[in-house]
Structure formats: C-alpha cells, structure tokens
Write an enzyme that holds these catalytic residues in place. Structure first.
Site, PDB file in Angstrom:
ATOM      1  N   ARG A 145       3.297  43.500  22.310  1.00 39.15           N
ATOM      2  CA  ARG A 145       3.264  44.788  21.603  1.00 39.15           C
ATOM      3  C   ARG A 145       4.409  44.802  20.619  1.00 39.15           C
ATOM      4  O   ARG A 145       5.563  44.636  21.004  1.00 39.15           O
ATOM      5  CB  ARG A 145       3.397  45.951  22.591  1.00 39.15           C
TER       6      ARG A 145
ATOM      7  N   GLU B 216      11.152  45.805  17.601  1.00 38.44           N
ATOM      8  CA  GLU B 216      11.163  44.553  18.379  1.00 38.44           C
ATOM      9  C   GLU B 216       9.722  44.194  18.702  1.00 38.44           C
ATOM     10  O   GLU B 216       8.805  44.998  18.518  1.00 38.44           O
ATOM     11  CB  GLU B 216      11.939  44.728  19.686  1.00 38.44           C
TER      12      GLU B 216
ATOM     13  N   ASN C 119       7.535  42.872  22.049  1.00 40.13           N
ATOM     14  CA  ASN C 119       7.594  42.663  23.498  1.00 40.13           C
ATOM     15  C   ASN C 119       6.558  41.618  23.868  1.00 40.13           C
ATOM     16  O   ASN C 119       5.367  41.840  23.669  1.00 40.13           O
ATOM     17  CB  ASN C 119       7.262  43.970  24.227  1.00 40.13           C
TER      18      ASN C 119
ATOM     19  N   SER D 182       3.904  47.624  28.289  1.00 44.82           N
ATOM     20  CA  SER D 182       3.172  48.593  29.107  1.00 44.82           C
ATOM     21  C   SER D 182       2.579  49.741  28.287  1.00 44.82           C
ATOM     22  O   SER D 182       2.719  49.801  27.073  1.00 44.82           O
ATOM     23  CB  SER D 182       4.087  49.131  30.202  1.00 44.82           C
TER      24      SER D 182
ATOM     25  N   LYS E 236      15.732  39.039  21.696  1.00 48.22           N
ATOM     26  CA  LYS E 236      16.319  39.661  20.509  1.00 48.22           C
ATOM     27  C   LYS E 236      16.957  38.589  19.610  1.00 48.22           C
ATOM     28  O   LYS E 236      16.946  38.701  18.395  1.00 48.22           O
ATOM     29  CB  LYS E 236      17.380  40.685  20.917  1.00 48.22           C
TER      30      LYS E 236
ATOM     31  N   LYS F 166      22.574  45.088  20.045  1.00 45.71           N
ATOM     32  CA  LYS F 166      21.573  44.852  21.090  1.00 45.71           C
ATOM     33  C   LYS F 166      21.882  43.606  21.925  1.00 45.71           C
ATOM     34  O   LYS F 166      21.996  42.511  21.383  1.00 45.71           O
ATOM     35  CB  LYS F 166      20.196  44.633  20.448  1.00 45.71           C
TER      36      LYS F 166
ATOM     37  N   GLU G  80      15.607  43.924  28.056  1.00 43.63           N
ATOM     38  CA  GLU G  80      14.392  44.681  27.784  1.00 43.63           C
ATOM     39  C   GLU G  80      14.403  45.961  28.610  1.00 43.63           C
ATOM     40  O   GLU G  80      15.211  46.116  29.516  1.00 43.63           O
ATOM     41  CB  GLU G  80      13.164  43.848  28.186  1.00 43.63           C
ATOM     42  N   GLY G  81      13.488  46.853  28.278  1.00 41.01           N
ATOM     43  CA  GLY G  81      13.256  47.991  29.153  1.00 41.01           C
ATOM     44  C   GLY G  81      13.970  49.270  28.762  1.00 41.01           C
ATOM     45  O   GLY G  81      13.844  50.286  29.435  1.00 41.01           O
TER      46      GLY G  81
ATOM     47  N   ARG H 137       4.908  56.510  20.923  1.00 39.14           N
ATOM     48  CA  ARG H 137       5.853  57.152  21.841  1.00 39.14           C
ATOM     49  C   ARG H 137       6.820  57.982  21.018  1.00 39.14           C
ATOM     50  O   ARG H 137       7.231  57.578  19.931  1.00 39.14           O
ATOM     51  CB  ARG H 137       6.647  56.095  22.624  1.00 39.14           C
TER      52      ARG H 137
HETATM   53  P1  ADP Z   1      14.163  47.363  24.611  1.00 44.51           P
HETATM   54  O1  ADP Z   1      13.792  45.941  24.784  1.00 44.51           O
HETATM   55  O2  ADP Z   1      15.211  47.826  25.555  1.00 44.51           O
HETATM   56  O3  ADP Z   1      12.958  48.268  24.552  1.00 44.51           O
HETATM   57  P2  ADP Z   1      14.466  47.966  21.789  1.00 44.51           P
HETATM   58  O4  ADP Z   1      14.893  47.011  20.750  1.00 44.51           O
HETATM   59  O5  ADP Z   1      13.039  48.355  21.772  1.00 44.51           O
HETATM   60  O6  ADP Z   1      14.891  47.392  23.200  1.00 44.51           O
HETATM   61  O7  ADP Z   1      15.361  49.261  21.694  1.00 44.51           O
HETATM   62  C1  ADP Z   1      15.202  50.362  22.576  1.00 44.51           C
HETATM   63  C2  ADP Z   1      15.121  51.653  21.796  1.00 44.51           C
HETATM   64  O8  ADP Z   1      16.265  51.813  20.968  1.00 44.51           O
HETATM   65  C3  ADP Z   1      13.940  51.727  20.838  1.00 44.51           C
HETATM   66  O9  ADP Z   1      12.792  52.190  21.502  1.00 44.51           O
HETATM   67  C4  ADP Z   1      14.447  52.682  19.792  1.00 44.51           C
HETATM   68  O10 ADP Z   1      14.295  54.023  20.233  1.00 44.51           O
HETATM   69  C5  ADP Z   1      15.924  52.378  19.726  1.00 44.51           C
HETATM   70  N1  ADP Z   1      16.210  51.383  18.660  1.00 44.51           N
HETATM   71  C6  ADP Z   1      16.194  50.049  18.789  1.00 44.51           C
HETATM   72  N2  ADP Z   1      16.476  49.429  17.626  1.00 44.51           N
HETATM   73  C7  ADP Z   1      16.685  50.408  16.736  1.00 44.51           C
HETATM   74  C8  ADP Z   1      17.030  50.429  15.350  1.00 44.51           C
HETATM   75  N3  ADP Z   1      17.204  49.304  14.664  1.00 44.51           N
HETATM   76  N4  ADP Z   1      17.153  51.639  14.754  1.00 44.51           N
HETATM   77  C9  ADP Z   1      16.975  52.788  15.429  1.00 44.51           C
HETATM   78  N5  ADP Z   1      16.666  52.838  16.737  1.00 44.51           N
HETATM   79  C10 ADP Z   1      16.521  51.666  17.390  1.00 44.51           C
HETATM   80 MG    MG Z   2      11.574  48.432  23.102  1.00 41.72          MG
END
Ligand code: ADP
Ligand code: MG
Length: 474
Positions: free
Chosen positions: A125, A144, A146, A151, A305, A364, A368-369, A450
């Site tokens: 996803r 990102e 996944n 899910s 990442k 970051k 994940e999660g 979401r």
């Molecule tokens: P995870 O693997 O924990 O889901 P993500 O990269 O999806 O990691 O980051 C988690 C959350 O953080 C995202 O759902 C988003 O709400 C926020 N986020 C992540 N990267 C960014 C970004 N570059 N700008 C703004 N918000 C971000």
């Molecule tokens: Mg995420």
C-alpha cells in the site's frame, strides 16, 4: 478543495442525528474492531473509528495515485530481486539498526541456500498526502510504501456504504451517488488465490500469520472470507505455532499440523516487538520454505525507509527500472525531498540543516506502524544529540508535507462528538505476482483514506490517531 457539506458542519442537531445513524450503519456494515480491553475476544466488539463525513480529495491526484501504483509494484519487485542494491543501500543502516540487520541476515542466509520459492506475491500500500504548494495547488506526495502487513483493505471496503447513508440523511443524495465503490479485500484475495493456484497443490492451505494481540481481526476476516468463498482453506497461526508445529520436508514444502501451506500471508512480523528468539527461528523456517511468502523477506526490506530515501537519489530509479522512463517519471513526481544521514560531509550538512529549521522536516527511524517519527523540537533535540554519532544513520530525513486542513467529526467509541481540524492520507493497494521471472499479475486493488486531527503529527488507525474515511472526489 472543500467538500460540499461545509453548510451542515455547524448544524448541531443534524450532525448529532447523522452521527447516530453513522455508528449503527458502521456496526451493521461490519466496520468493526475488537476492544482494547478484550483484544482477543469477539464477545464485545466496537465500531472502528471513522469520519462522520467523506473528505474531499482532488480527482486528478486520486487518479495519479492509481496510475502510478503499477509502477510502484514493478519497482518493489525489481528491488526485491536486486541483492547488490539492497546490500549497498542498507549497509550503513544494518550497522546500527539491529532489527533491520536481523532481517537482512535471514535474507542473505536464504539466498545462500538457494530459493525454494518460485511464485512471488506482493501486496503493498503506497500512502500519500496532498502537499499544498506556495500557490495553493495540491500535489500528490508519497509518505511511504508498506510492503508487509498493509492493513484496512477489509474494513475500508465497507466505509463508502456508511458514508453514502450519512450523506442521504443529511439531504445530500446526489453527492452520495458519486461515492466510488471500493473493495481492496477482494483484490487482495484475488492475488492470494492466484498465487495459491500457481503453487499447484489443490489440498494446500493459505496461512495468515497473525499477531498475539488481534484487535483488527475483522479487517483480516474480510480477506479470509473472500478466500473461503473461493473454496480455499485458510488457517490463522502465530509465529509461536510455527515454531512449535511447523516443518519442512526434503523439498522444503512447508507443513503446519500435517497440512501443506501454499501461501503465507503476513499480518505480523513488521516490528521488533513481534519477535523473540523462537519467532526469529520461525521466520527463518518460513523464508526457507517453498511456500509463497507475502511478502518474502527481500520485499519486506524493499519497504524500509532507508530504501525509500535511496530511491530519491539521482539515477537510482533509472538503474532499477531500465527502459521504463515513463514509469520512472511517474514515480519520481510523487517523491518529497528525502535526505540521507550517512556519515560524511553531506550527512553533516543535512543534519545541520534540519537542526536549524526542524519544522520543515520529519525524522524517521526504520520502523513501521505509526508513532515512531520525530518532529519539530523533539527532532531538533534528538539530532543535536546524535549528530556526530553513527546512530544518526538509523534515521532518514524527509521534507514535511503540509496538506490543507479541512473540518470534520471523528467518530470514536466513548468519545464526545466534536468538530476537528483534519488532514487525510490516501493509500492505494497494489497486488502483483511473479512466477519465476515472469510478472503474471500487476494491479491496483483499491484505496484507503485515513484522516486525523492536525493536533497529532503521527500515528495510524491502529495507534488510535487516524480514522477511516471515504474520498469524495472534487
Ligand atoms: P509508519 O511506517 O510508522 O506508518 P510513516 O512514514 O507512514 O511511518 O509515518 C507515520 C505518519 O507520520 C504518517 O501516517 C503521517 O501522518 C506522518 N508523516 C510521515 N511522513 C510525513 C511527512 N513527510 N510529512 C508529514 N507527515 C508525515
Ligand atoms: Mg505509514
């Protein structure tokens, strides 16, 4: 980009009535989650949190996200087959990040033994936000991708019907008729079913590998039921069960309690807390087997990442997808700025840039999660502390994406009904299958929207921050 229900947002009586209808509709439709108190029992369940109203999504960006999904499928598949790329990209990370290092060790060990698996199933996803440029024009920017345990493809198959009914209650029948049908659960199951067929043993089962705590079981059941409807047997097992009862025969066919397993679908195994020593051994057993792993460990590594950051380097996409300049351009158009914190002068400069202007970035780790990223002052403090240590290479830095907020009500059990300023994240599910060297399926399988209140920087639905939504295209 506003949705045409700004008028009802302030009408408290109408909103309260719509919320009551919405919750009952969600329960009837099966938008369900187990409770925090009883995460492993279905005696008492609740609705999964969702928005009262669908959120506006620019049509052009929505279509762009669907179009680029097949490119991302190709890309992930290419990375998973490129040992040199994974080795080179993750070299600095695995020195400091034990979890990624352990995954990597299994990856290498399995390759050295020689792969028994010949059918590869990817379910991913790709998540995006709509970045608001200086002139106010929104652009699709990837958060990102996944590649393991993505899910909510099940529950989100049911939210459009709920939102359609809410809109009708609010006198918006015309708008309700424009909500798109969406069924990722079916698309995911079609992929699993096809992989099962290619595996070629009609009596073999599909194994869902699930966590110890199973609050989100109904989301998984949606996919499971699609498989039972196709007369494919599904078993649900934990790593612990695999450790105790799993075995390989001489041809490395995987058996669980006497049943051959054709496909292992991971809804587990993506964070360190999923593993103890026995679980690592179980993971190795699964990876060594002939069964179709969704994903195999190489594909899990392709979703780190660090790999995402490396993909943004000039020339990398071209090397991974030779002869596909259009796909490369479509993929690159979705990238936000991504920066390496590897040791060296360049990394020093990046760290200094982030410390000087922490609100521009997200820091970051390889996790994940949800709930792991660092922002603003906390980002600055952490970087300040680790800026001269190799520990910094366990992180990547990313430009912060800044979407235009909109107002909505987030419906959550036991929470008061109040309007919140919100932003949304769009995910597109991708499904592909490779048989040996030949790609035999490559699809976009549906979407997930979401939404969360802007007061939270981070966190998904499972983390209790974001809620399920339905896009209303504008
Ligand atoms: P995870 O693997 O924990 O889901 P993500 O990269 O999806 O990691 O980051 C988690 C959350 O953080 C995202 O759902 C988003 O709400 C926020 N986020 C992540 N990267 C960014 C970004 N570059 N700008 C703004 N918000 C971000
Ligand atoms: Mg995420």
């Amino acid at each position: 980009m506003a949705a045409p229900w700004e008028d009802v947002l302030q009408n408290t009586a109408a909103v309260q009535e719509a919320a009551r209808v919405a919750v009952d509709a969600a329960l009837l439709a099966g938008v369900l989650m187990r409770t925090e108190d009883q995460p492993n029992a279905s005696d008492v369940v609740n609705y999964a949190p969702f928005t009262l109203l669908p959120s506006a999504v620019p049509r052009a960006l929505f279509e762009q996200a669907y179009t680029v999904q097949q490119d991302f499928n190709l890309l992930v598949d290419a990375i998973s087959q490129n040992k040199e790329f994974l080795e080179h990209t993750l070299a600095s990370t695995i020195k400091v990040d034990d979890f990624t290092a352990r995954l990597f060790r299994i990856y290498v060990q399995v390759l050295e033994e020689g792969l028994a698996q010949s059918v590869f199933l990817g379910i991913n996803r790709s998540d995006y936000m709509f970045d608001c440029g200086v002139d106010g024009t929104p652009a699709l920017k990837q958060i990102e991708i996944n590649t393991i345990a993505a899910s909510f493809g099940g529950l989100t198959s049911r939210t459009a019907a709920v939102h359609g009914q809410v809109l009708k209650v609010l006198g918006k029948s015309e708008e309700a008729s424009h909500l798109l049908p969406n069924n990722p659960a079916r698309g995911l199951a079609l992929g699993i079913a096809e992989a099962w067929k290619l595996y070629g043993s009609p009596s073999a089962v599909v194994m869902f590998l699930v966590e110890e705590v199973q609050r989100n079981i109904f989301d998984q059941r949606c996919v499971e039921n699609e498989l039972w409807n196709r007369n494919i047997r599904v078993i649900r097992k934990r790593f612990r069960d695999v450790f105790e009862k799993g075995s390989l025969d001489a041809a490395r066919r995987l058996y669980m309690e006497g049943k051959e397993v054709a496909v292992v679908y991971y809804r587990e195994g993506y964070v360190p807390r999923n593993y103890d020593q026995q679980n690592w051994e179980a993971r190795l057993l699964l990876e060594r087997s002939r069964a179709v792993k969704c994903p195999d460990i190489a594909t899990q590594l392709a979703g780190t990442k660090k790999v995402q950051q490396e993909l943004s380097q000039p020339g990398t996409l071209e090397r991974l997808l030779p002869g596909c300049p259009e796909a490369v351009a479509r993929i690159r158009a979705t990238f936000a700025g991504l920066y390496s914190l590897d040791m060296g002068e360049e990394g020093d400069k990046i760290a200094a840039m982030a410390i000087a202007d922490p609100d521009r970035f997200v820091l970051k780790p390889q996790r994940e999660g949800g709930g792991n990223n660092l922002y603003s002052e906390e980002l600055r403090q952490v970087l300040e502390k680790i800026k001269d240590s190799p520990e910094r290479t366990s992180y990547i830095l990313m430009d912060k994406i800044k979407p235009q907020p909109s107002m909505n009500y987030l419906l959550r059990a036991h929470s008061p009904l109040q309007v919140s300023e919100c932003i949304s994240e769009l995910g597109i599910f991708g499904v592909y299958i490779r048989h040996g060297k030949e790609l035999v399926m490559n699809k976009a399988a549906g979407h997930l929207l979401r939404t969360k209140a802007t007061e939270h920087a981070d966190g998904g639905v499972a983390a209790g921050v974001a809620v399920l939504d339905t896009p209303f295209l504008v």
